[in-house]
Design a protein around this motif. Structure first.
Motif, PDB file in Angstrom:
ATOM      1  N   GLY A 135       0.767  -1.233   0.000  1.00 21.47           N
ATOM      2  CA  GLY A 135       0.000   0.000   0.000  1.00 21.47           C
ATOM      3  C   GLY A 135       0.798   1.284   0.000  1.00 21.47           C
ATOM      4  O   GLY A 135       0.233   2.370  -0.055  1.00 21.47           O
ATOM      5  N   LEU A 136       2.119   1.191   0.035  1.00 21.95           N
ATOM      6  CA  LEU A 136       2.916   2.415   0.032  1.00 21.95           C
ATOM      7  C   LEU A 136       3.337   2.818  -1.368  1.00 21.95           C
ATOM      8  O   LEU A 136       3.777   3.935  -1.594  1.00 21.95           O
ATOM      9  CB  LEU A 136       4.173   2.230   0.895  1.00 21.95           C
ATOM     10  N   GLY A 137       3.200   1.894  -2.314  1.00 24.02           N
ATOM     11  CA  GLY A 137       3.643   2.159  -3.675  1.00 24.02           C
ATOM     12  C   GLY A 137       5.082   1.734  -3.869  1.00 24.02           C
ATOM     13  O   GLY A 137       5.831   1.530  -2.916  1.00 24.02           O
ATOM     14  N   ASN A 138       5.450   1.590  -5.146  1.00 25.17           N
ATOM     15  CA  ASN A 138       6.828   1.209  -5.479  1.00 25.17           C
ATOM     16  C   ASN A 138       7.372   2.184  -6.515  1.00 25.17           C
ATOM     17  O   ASN A 138       6.882   2.199  -7.629  1.00 25.17           O
ATOM     18  CB  ASN A 138       6.864  -0.211  -6.048  1.00 25.17           C
ATOM     19  N   PRO A 139       8.364   2.993  -6.185  1.00 28.39           N
ATOM     20  CA  PRO A 139       9.045   3.073  -4.896  1.00 28.39           C
ATOM     21  C   PRO A 139       8.246   3.918  -3.913  1.00 28.39           C
ATOM     22  O   PRO A 139       7.286   4.591  -4.278  1.00 28.39           O
ATOM     23  CB  PRO A 139      10.345   3.782  -5.256  1.00 28.39           C
TER      24      PRO A 139
ATOM     25  N   ASN B 205      -4.283   3.333  -2.867  1.00 27.44           N
ATOM     26  CA  ASN B 205      -2.851   3.087  -2.663  1.00 27.44           C
ATOM     27  C   ASN B 205      -2.106   3.241  -3.970  1.00 27.44           C
ATOM     28  O   ASN B 205      -2.607   2.842  -5.016  1.00 27.44           O
ATOM     29  CB  ASN B 205      -2.635   1.692  -2.087  1.00 27.44           C
ATOM     30  N   PRO B 206      -0.911   3.824  -3.932  1.00 31.95           N
ATOM     31  CA  PRO B 206      -0.162   4.061  -5.168  1.00 31.95           C
ATOM     32  C   PRO B 206       0.205   2.763  -5.874  1.00 31.95           C
ATOM     33  O   PRO B 206       0.374   1.724  -5.229  1.00 31.95           O
ATOM     34  CB  PRO B 206       1.111   4.770  -4.703  1.00 31.95           C
ATOM     35  N   PRO B 207       0.343   2.835  -7.205  1.00 32.72           N
ATOM     36  CA  PRO B 207       0.743   1.643  -7.970  1.00 32.72           C
ATOM     37  C   PRO B 207       2.255   1.433  -7.888  1.00 32.72           C
ATOM     38  O   PRO B 207       2.915   1.996  -7.003  1.00 32.72           O
ATOM     39  CB  PRO B 207       0.309   1.986  -9.389  1.00 32.72           C
ATOM     40  N   TRP B 208       2.790   0.634  -8.777  1.00 33.04           N
ATOM     41  CA  TRP B 208       4.192   0.228  -8.713  1.00 33.04           C
ATOM     42  C   TRP B 208       4.903   0.547 -10.006  1.00 33.04           C
ATOM     43  O   TRP B 208       4.429   0.174 -11.091  1.00 33.04           O
ATOM     44  CB  TRP B 208       4.312  -1.290  -8.500  1.00 33.04           C
TER      45      TRP B 208
END
Lengths: 519, 258
Positions: free
Chosen positions: A373-377, B63-66
């Motif tokens: 849930g924090l994202g990448n990066p 939530n942010p993606p990747w």
């Protein structure tokens, strides 16, 4: 490797004045006092302090003086002469440093039960009298951990893993061996791991924030305490395979002590109660003096561990991971050389704390951190992963992949015509089956020294995820990471600097090392 | 345990209504833009830059993606001022595409003109002592034990199985099932399709409805709920997507019978 180099002389005399009482057992050279052997008649006091390269580690026992004779933690319960205390030594913060292993080798000529063939050597079928057969324990403080493959479910039946496992490199011979290997009658995987500190267990086994019936990382069922059905925090062992301290103790008695029978309820009770009575943290620093002075930072020293609240988030500016209250932010100088040096060292620890809490970097491609849930990066700090108040663990289900065992980040021996050293760690090839999605950051084929949690869960996404250890008593128990790949705290910090392209300044690195060394 | 596919026919609804011109449903590489505070997540579609979400924490509704993966964006263009240079999509749903895509690798440096004009819900470091949003209540014992059937819905990302958000939806089900106690647990899995703004339809993997339903049985049993009888069904025929609320069919419905 020169064994006797390990017996470092520590310049204690100069700084002894401010050491807390009771005065330390200053001898680092392997006297009877420093080493607690199985079956000794000794009294374990309420407070033990032992010197290490940074200062003193303090072991606080919240309970009466303990007579060790006959106590299950200190008794050799199996045929190999070991007790729990063999690998969980107070001078090493209730773990076992590689330096202590080397010292035992030299003191006993390799005959200490610590070096038992079963897991104190690279593989039981090697000639046990040879030092080279114990190179992983002597060099990196590693114990062989043998796990069944495929993994077993809770009902004891084999699971259908999401990946296939092949041995690519087998320097110890154990993974390809006819008796212990992946293709033996009882197929097993041998991985090599550091002992973990047996102390501060109210934090490692808490029932507080993040402990749910389902794992907060992936939604799967959490392991449960068979005694009461409650979900566990899943923070014990590098792969969280032991749901409770009781289950862990039985596993340790069977595998490390080779005890044929089960521990009795009385023995289990004794072991778990003793573990729960111990609080470990660095107590003093050669440069910064006492870490537990009245009026000093409230999060340092073993008594802070006793008093702290268990199982709550500290990645915030209300509780903090290690509360320091800015006590050492800016200290007056008096002109007294020794006092001013101490003030400077204390300020460095405080700055290191601030680096740990506030210095952001891009955390990238780390399974079970970037995927939750924090994202990448994600632009965050050390305290994002190491967020539990007082221990700096993840509050629950603390396994993640930071690249300590997975290639391309894991430490590997450089292969070239000029290097005669050979790789020491096994290397496995993991291929995720077509029926499951690929690993989100590593794809379908992963090379790893230790599949970590995946050896228990059989899940592709868990490959190379390791449950982080508590960041306390670090100075007492080098080397670091589960595979002992960082010899010093500086190497830990350098690993992160490379892994996440942090770009720390030299000052930031030193401050961070000083902070970690004071925990 | 009774299991069997339940085939339902869904009326096609898409052709009836005019497609809403504010819908922005597309698959693209996400883009990260750093700021003086937390990073922004953006994506380009049809020559325009859209703002997806900010980095916050696990409790965020979005939530942010990747990077390293494309993302399915299902959103609505809003009239709000641009954030980080992108037109905000509101509401927006983001589903990371499972197959890695190394070409998704854009991390833009901070620029003063794109700095946030508001305080983000949570800074990039330690919080002020709470999660950024209150969408993750820690499950507690059910307030009242219910004696009539109780119905719950688990939702999923596109093409997804259980994930890090599921524990917060599933734990109350478990608690209620124990408190009731439930004698039967009825589970129905669904699968969806998504209508993209370019008219194409993206189908979730076939058989996903079954796998979702069966996984939920495994999870509940794995968490110790072995006493009730389980009745499992799935509807693998995805409804005709309308581009508006296609996400609603990425779900598993659970009914607890006392």
């Amino acid at each position: 490797m020169k064994l006797r180099q390990a017996l470092i002389a520590i310049p204690l005399a100069a700084s002894i004045a401010w050491f807390p009482s009771p005065s330390p057992s200053a001898d680092y050279a392997g006297t009877q006092d420093r080493w607690w052997g199985p079956g000794e008649t000794r009294a374990w006091p309420q407070r033990l302090d032992y010197a290490n390269s940074q200062g003193l580690v303090g072991v606080l026992r919240d309970g009466p003086v303990l007579e060790t004779r006959g106590h299950a933690f200190f008794t050799s319960l199996g045929p190999n002469g070991r007790a729990c205390v063999t690998c969980h030594q107070p001078a090493d913060g209730m773990s076992l440093s590689a330096a202590t292993a080397r010292e035992r080798w030299s003191v006993t000529g390799g005959r200490d039960p610590l070096f038992a063939a079963i897991d104190g050597s690279n593989c039981p079928n090697l000639p046990q009298e040879k030092e080279s057969s114990h190179s992983l324990l002597l060099g990196r403080g590693l114990i062989r951990v043998s796990l069944p493959w495929p993994p077993r479910g809770e009902d004891g039946k084999p699971l259908d893993p999401e990946f296939t496992l092949e041995v690519v490199r087998d320097p110890t011979g154990c993974n390809t061996g006819a008796v212990h290997g992946l293709k033996s009658a009882q197929p097993s995987v041998s991985v090599y791991r550091r002992p973990r500190p047996v102390a501060n267990t109210k934090y490692t086994t808490h029932q507080n924030f993040g402990v749910l019936p389902f794992i907060g990382k992936n939604g799967l069922p959490a392991t449960r305490d068979p005694d009461n059905g409650k979900p566990s925090a899943m923070n014990l062992m590098a792969d969280a395979r032991a749901a409770t301290l009781k289950l862990q103790a039985q596993d340790a008695a069977t595998n490390h002590l080779q005890m044929p029978a089960a521990l009795t309820p009385a023995q289990l009770g004794e072991i778990v109660a003793f573990e729960g009575s111990l609080y470990v943290a660095q107590a003093a620093s050669h440069t910064a003096g006492s870490l537990e002075e009245a009026g000093g930072p409230s999060g340092l020293g073993p008594d802070a561990m006793r008093k702290g609240e268990a199982g709550v988030l500290g990645n915030n500016t209300t509780r903090w991971v290690v509360p320091m209250e800015n006590k050492w932010k800016s200290l007056p100088r008096t002109g007294d050389v020794a006092a001013d040096a101490r003030a400077a060292a204390r300020e460095s620890i405080q700055r290191g704390h601030d680096v740990y809490m506030f210095r952001t970097f891009w955390i990238r491609d780390s399974m079970h951190l970037n995927s939750v849930g924090l994202g990448n990066p994600t632009k965050r700090t050390c305290s994002t992963c190491h967020g539990m108040h007082m221990t700096g663990m993840d509050t629950a289900n603390g396994w993640m992949d930071i690249g300590t065992t997975n290639l391309p980040w894991a430490k590997e021996e450089p292969l070239n015509p000029w290097n005669s050293s050979k790789p020491e760690m096994p290397l496995f090839k993991v291929t995720c089956k077509a029926s499951v999605p690929p690993h989100p950051f590593l794809g379908r084929v992963i090379y790893t020294q230790d599949p970590g949690r995946a050896l228990i869960s059989g899940r592709c996404n868990d490959v190379g995820t390791i449950v982080m250890q508590q960041l306390r008593g670090l100075s007492a128990r080098a080397p670091y990471f589960s595979n002992g790949s960082a010899n010093t705290l500086r190497e830990v910090v350098d690993f992160y600097d490379r892994r996440y392209a942090i770009g720390y300044s030299e000052q930031e690195k030193q401050d961070l090392v000083n902070f970690l060394g004071a925990l | 345990m009774k299991a069997g596919p339940l085939l339902l026919l869904f009326a096609a609804t898409a052709q009836a209504a005019q497609p809403d011109p504010s819908l922005r449903n597309f698959v693209a590489c996400p883009i990260v833009r750093d700021t003086a505070s937390v990073p922004c997540w953006l994506a380009e579609y049809d020559g325009e830059l859209y703002f997806l979400t900010l980095q916050t924490d696990v409790s965020a509704p979005v939530n942010p993606p990747w990077l390293g993966h494309r993302v399915l964006v299902e959103g609505r263009r809003s009239d709000k001022p641009r954030i980080c240079g992108g037109i905000p999509l509101e509401p927006v749903r983001l589903s990371v595409i499972a197959e890695p895509d190394a070409s998704c690798n854009q991390l833009l440096p901070a620029e003063d003109r794109y700095n946030l004009t508001f305080e983000p819900p949570r800074p990039p470091g330690p919080s002020a002592g709470r999660l950024a949003f209150n969408t993750l209540p820690m499950p507690t014992q059910p307030a009242a034990i219910k004696k009539e059937p109780q119905r719950y819905t688990l939702d999923y990302y596109f093409d997804g199985m259980v994930n890090f958000k599921t524990p917060f939806q599933l734990a109350p089900v478990l608690d209620m099932a124990r408190a009731m106690p439930a004698t039967r647990v009825e589970i129905v899995g669904y699968r969806s399709a998504a209508l993209l703004s370019n008219g194409k339809v993206l189908q979730e993997q076939p058989d996903l409805a079954r796998r979702r339903a069966e996984q939920v049985v495994e999870l509940l049993k794995g968490a110790g709920l072995t006493a009730p009888q389980y009745q499992v069904r799935w509807v693998d025929a995805s409804p005709v997507p309308n581009g508006t609320d296609d996400y609603r069919n990425r779900k598993v419905e659970i009914t607890l019978q006392p």
